[in-house]
Design a protein around this motif. Sequence first.
Motif, short mmCIF file in Angstrom:
data_model
loop_
_atom_site.label_atom_id
_atom_site.label_comp_id
_atom_site.label_asym_id
_atom_site.label_seq_id
_atom_site.Cartn_x
_atom_site.Cartn_y
_atom_site.Cartn_z
N ASN A 24 0.87 -1.17 0.00
CA ASN A 24 0.00 0.00 0.00
C ASN A 24 0.91 1.23 0.00
O ASN A 24 1.60 1.49 0.98
CB ASN A 24 -0.91 -0.01 1.23
CG ASN A 24 -1.86 1.18 1.26
OD1 ASN A 24 -1.48 2.30 0.92
ND2 ASN A 24 -3.09 0.95 1.69
N ALA A 27 -1.34 7.03 -0.89
CA ALA A 27 -1.58 8.27 -1.64
C ALA A 27 -0.40 8.64 -2.53
O ALA A 27 -0.03 9.81 -2.64
CB ALA A 27 -1.90 9.42 -0.68
N GLN A 55 -1.47 -0.79 -3.86
CA GLN A 55 -2.73 -0.12 -3.55
C GLN A 55 -2.44 1.35 -3.23
O GLN A 55 -1.30 1.74 -3.04
CB GLN A 55 -3.43 -0.78 -2.36
CG GLN A 55 -3.72 -2.26 -2.54
CD GLN A 55 -2.54 -3.14 -2.17
OE1 GLN A 55 -1.84 -2.90 -1.19
NE2 GLN A 55 -2.29 -4.17 -2.99
N GLU A 56 -3.50 2.14 -3.16
CA GLU A 56 -3.40 3.59 -2.91
C GLU A 56 -2.44 4.28 -3.89
O GLU A 56 -1.64 5.13 -3.51
CB GLU A 56 -3.02 3.89 -1.46
CG GLU A 56 -4.16 3.61 -0.50
CD GLU A 56 -4.08 4.43 0.78
OE1 GLU A 56 -3.73 5.61 0.71
OE2 GLU A 56 -4.40 3.86 1.85
N ASN A 58 -2.61 6.83 -6.90
CA ASN A 58 -3.66 7.82 -7.16
C ASN A 58 -3.83 8.23 -8.61
O ASN A 58 -4.77 8.96 -8.92
CB ASN A 58 -3.41 9.07 -6.31
CG ASN A 58 -3.72 8.84 -4.84
OD1 ASN A 58 -4.01 7.72 -4.43
ND2 ASN A 58 -3.66 9.88 -4.05
N GLU A 94 -8.53 6.43 -6.17
CA GLU A 94 -7.55 5.41 -5.80
C GLU A 94 -7.55 4.34 -6.87
O GLU A 94 -8.61 3.89 -7.30
CB GLU A 94 -7.83 4.78 -4.45
CG GLU A 94 -6.79 3.72 -4.09
CD GLU A 94 -7.04 3.01 -2.77
OE1 GLU A 94 -6.57 1.88 -2.62
OE2 GLU A 94 -7.71 3.58 -1.90
N ARG A 119 -14.06 0.08 -2.83
CA ARG A 119 -13.09 -0.09 -3.91
C ARG A 119 -13.29 -1.41 -4.63
O ARG A 119 -13.67 -2.41 -4.01
CB ARG A 119 -11.66 -0.02 -3.35
CG ARG A 119 -11.23 1.34 -2.88
CD ARG A 119 -9.92 1.28 -2.12
NE ARG A 119 -10.11 0.74 -0.79
CZ ARG A 119 -10.32 1.49 0.30
NH1 ARG A 119 -10.39 2.80 0.20
NH2 ARG A 119 -10.48 0.93 1.48
#
Length: 259
Positions: A24, A27, A55-56, A58, A94, A119
């Motif tokens: 992850n 952002a 993941q995350e 952007n 995301e 998500r």
Amino acid sequence: AILVTVMLATCAVPAHALKVATWNLWAYPDANLATRQPLFRTVMQGMSPDVIVVQELNSSAGADSFLLNVLEVVEPGQWARMPFLTLQPSPTVEGGCVFYKPSKVSVPIYTQIGTSGPRDVLLARILPNGYTNISATFRIYSVHFKASQEDTMTRRLECTDLRTNINLAPANTNFLIGGDTNFYGATEGGYIRLTESQPDNDGRGKDPLTMPGTWNNNASYAPYHSQCPCLSGCLAGQSGGGMDDRFDLFLNSYSMADG
């Protein structure tokens, strides 16, 4: 949160030992990029996976940045990526992506699976080099389930949807379920749903570790904790939770545990 988990996947002849990771990225690239990017390089140099699912992430520009300014700096000329997929359009974008070494694998098929959560799940089919038939792929389901210790119900619904989808796959399909699960222990309904025996077990996941009970803040499970290593003095926006949760993990299909 800065989250990372690594798992080894062994494939059939022609033999490949593949290191598959999940992270992850919190952002990426919008949060504190100048400070964090050198740290990403340090970790990737030490880990050196063959496939990493994130993941995350952007934006597509962020995927390019992670490829060119992290992976390619550490291991020049060794990396490629699949297209960026938007998995949550709002309230903030995301997405997800799979980065891989073309000398080891390709990613011929990818899509996303809707669930009851905020998500989608990213599905990528990974084809080890040396194979030509699409049936030789193994699947990676990249997940980022609903956060918060209280919201176990949403995670259970997400996992029910995902398990139902994977059950539809052909028998003995090889797969990994990995990512930021936000699971706090083996008693969570979502974890149980992904690993329990059902009349249709084609989608049953196997935890490579035996870890009953609660994982959160459990010192006996400290070697397996991930989440955010920062507890105080954290960057703005970081979770600051400390390294006390096993949010990040891989479950494998039973067919991938047969040697």
